[in-house]
Write an enzyme that holds these catalytic residues in place. Structure first.
Site, short mmCIF file in Angstrom:
data_model
loop_
_atom_site.label_atom_id
_atom_site.label_comp_id
_atom_site.label_asym_id
_atom_site.label_seq_id
_atom_site.Cartn_x
_atom_site.Cartn_y
_atom_site.Cartn_z
N ALA A 155 -10.14 6.86 1.54
CA ALA A 155 -9.10 5.89 1.19
C ALA A 155 -8.21 5.58 2.38
O ALA A 155 -7.71 4.46 2.52
CB ALA A 155 -8.26 6.41 0.03
N ASP A 195 -2.05 12.55 22.27
CA ASP A 195 -0.80 12.17 21.60
C ASP A 195 -0.77 12.69 20.17
O ASP A 195 0.30 12.86 19.59
CB ASP A 195 -0.64 10.65 21.58
CG ASP A 195 -0.12 10.09 22.90
OD1 ASP A 195 0.21 10.88 23.80
OD2 ASP A 195 -0.07 8.85 23.02
N ASP A 204 0.82 -1.21 0.00
CA ASP A 204 0.00 0.00 0.00
C ASP A 204 0.85 1.26 0.00
O ASP A 204 0.52 2.25 -0.66
CB ASP A 204 -0.92 0.01 1.23
CG ASP A 204 -2.12 -0.91 1.05
OD1 ASP A 204 -2.34 -1.39 -0.08
OD2 ASP A 204 -2.84 -1.14 2.04
N ASN A 224 -3.89 9.28 2.11
CA ASN A 224 -4.47 8.61 3.27
C ASN A 224 -4.90 9.57 4.36
O ASN A 224 -6.06 9.65 4.72
CB ASN A 224 -3.48 7.60 3.85
CG ASN A 224 -3.67 6.21 3.28
OD1 ASN A 224 -4.53 5.98 2.44
ND2 ASN A 224 -2.85 5.27 3.73
N GLU A 225 -3.93 10.29 4.93
CA GLU A 225 -4.25 11.13 6.07
C GLU A 225 -3.19 12.19 6.32
O GLU A 225 -2.03 12.04 5.90
CB GLU A 225 -4.43 10.30 7.34
CG GLU A 225 -3.16 9.76 7.97
CD GLU A 225 -2.70 8.44 7.41
OE1 GLU A 225 -1.47 8.30 7.16
OE2 GLU A 225 -3.53 7.54 7.21
N ALA A 285 -6.68 2.78 7.31
CA ALA A 285 -5.26 2.70 7.65
C ALA A 285 -5.07 3.14 9.11
O ALA A 285 -5.69 2.60 10.01
CB ALA A 285 -4.47 3.57 6.68
N TYR A 286 -4.21 4.12 9.34
CA TYR A 286 -3.92 4.53 10.72
C TYR A 286 -5.17 5.02 11.44
O TYR A 286 -5.34 4.81 12.65
CB TYR A 286 -2.84 5.62 10.69
CG TYR A 286 -2.37 6.04 12.06
CD1 TYR A 286 -2.12 5.10 13.05
CD2 TYR A 286 -2.17 7.38 12.35
CE1 TYR A 286 -1.69 5.49 14.30
CE2 TYR A 286 -1.74 7.77 13.60
CZ TYR A 286 -1.50 6.83 14.57
OH TYR A 286 -1.08 7.21 15.81
N ASN A 287 -6.07 5.65 10.71
CA ASN A 287 -7.32 6.12 11.30
C ASN A 287 -8.09 4.98 11.97
O ASN A 287 -8.62 5.14 13.07
CB ASN A 287 -8.18 6.75 10.20
CG ASN A 287 -9.59 7.07 10.65
OD1 ASN A 287 -9.83 8.01 11.39
ND2 ASN A 287 -10.54 6.28 10.19
#
Length: 259
Positions: free
Chosen positions: A156, A148, A48, A118-119, A160-162
Site C-alpha cells: 500500500a 540519508d 491519502d 504505508n512505511e 508513496a515515499y518509497n
C-alpha cells in the site's frame, strides 16, 4: 417475491478542510449518519493522509473503509461523487491491508511502538549522514549503510515515499515488502531489496551520538533511536474499498506506465 437487500449504513468522517466538511454534510443528509461503531462502512473524506489515519484508528475492528478524494493527494481514494454511493459500495472491490509493527529503542533505553500502513522510515537527524546496519531474520545483510535514510514499505505504501526514493511498486496482494535506501552514499550501488512479508527487519544505528537518527511510522516520529525492528502484523488487518474498474491492481499497472 424478491427479498429487498438491506441498506448499508454509513459513518462519514472528514479531514476538516472546507471541501471535506461540505461533502460530509451533503452525504450525511442524503444517506444518513451513524456513529463509527454502528456503521457498516466508514466513508473517509479527504486525502491519502487522512485515509491512513482512519485506517489506523479502525484497525482490527472489521470495519470497511471507503475513501473519497477531497484533498490534494488521492492515490488511495475513490473519485468524489455524491450520487449512487450505495451502488458503488456494493460493487466495490475489497482489499485487505496488514500494517507494519515498529518497535524502536531510544538512546535513553526506553522503547516505543507504532503501526504503519504505508512505511517505516529512518532519517538522519543532523548534517551527518546516518550509518545503519541492516539485519534480516537474524542475519546481518548489510554491515554499514551510509545514507540519508532507509524505508520499509508495504504494498500500500510502495507508491508513496518509497516510489519517490526510486523504490519498486508492489501489487497489493503480493506477499512482499520493499526495503529502499534514501540517498545511499556507501555502498553507492545498493538500491534496496524485495523481502518476504514474513521477514523481520532490524536496523541498528551506528555511531549514534555523532550521527543521530529518527524513526517514523507513517506520521508517528520517534527521535534519537538506537535500533528499530519492523515486521508485518500477524493479527491486525484493515479493509479498504475501491470502485469497481478502478481497483488497486489497475492503479498499480497504470502508475507503472506513466511518463
Amino acid at each position: 417475491m424478491h427479498q429487498q437487500r438491506p441498506r448499508k449504513t454509513f459513518a462519514f468522517v472528514s479531514s476538516g478542510t472546507p471541501d471535506a466538511e461540505q461533502a460530509a454534510v451533503q452525504l450525511a443528509k442524503a444517506y444518513g449518519q451513524r456513529s463509527i461503531p454502528d456503521a457498516d462502512v466508514i466513508v473517509a473524506l479527504g486525502g491519502d493522509g487522512f485515509l491512513l489515519q482512519v485506517l489506523r484508528e479502525t484497525m482490527g475492528t472489521g470495519k470497511q473503509v471507503y475513501g473519497m478524494n477531497r484533498g490534494t493527494v488521492g492515490f488511495l481514494m475513490n473519485e468524489f461523487r455524491a450520487d449512487g454511493l450505495e451502488e458503488r459500495i456494493l460493487s466495490a472491490d475489497a482489499e485487505t491491508i496488514r500494517p507494519l509493527e515498529m518497535e524502536a529503542v531510544r538512546a535513553d533505553g526506553t522503547t516505543a511502538q507504532a503501526l504503519a500502513i504505508n512505511e517505516v522510515s529512518l532519517f538522519r537527524q543532523s548534517y551527518q549522514a546516518a550509518k545503519i546496519r541492516i539485519t534480516i531474520d537474524g542475519q546481518v545483510r548489510l554491515d554499514e549503510l551510509t545514507c540519508d535514510g532507509v524505508i520499509v514499505a508495504t504494498p500500500a505504501g510502495s507508491t508513496a515515499y518509497n516510489l519517490s526514493a526510486q523504490g519498486p511498486i508492489i501489487p497489493l496482494d503480493a506477499p512482499l515488502l520493499a526495503l529502499t535506501p534514501v540517498c545511499p552514499f556507501r555502498p553507492r550501488r545498493w538500491r534496496g531489496a524485495l523481502l518476504s512479508n514474513r521477514s523481520a527487519v532490524r536496523f541498528d544505528v551506528l555511531e549514534q551520538p555523532k550521527r543521530p537518527v529518527n524513526a517514523v511510522a507513517d506520521h508517528t516520529e520517534i527521535k534519537s533511536v538506537t535500533s528499530v525492528t519492523v515486521r508485518e502484523s500477524a493479527t491486525l488487518t484493515a479493509t479498504l474499498l475501491f470502485d469497481a474498474g478502478h481497483s488497486w491492481d489497475e492503479r498499480i499497472i497504470a502508475e507503472q506506465f506513466r511518463y
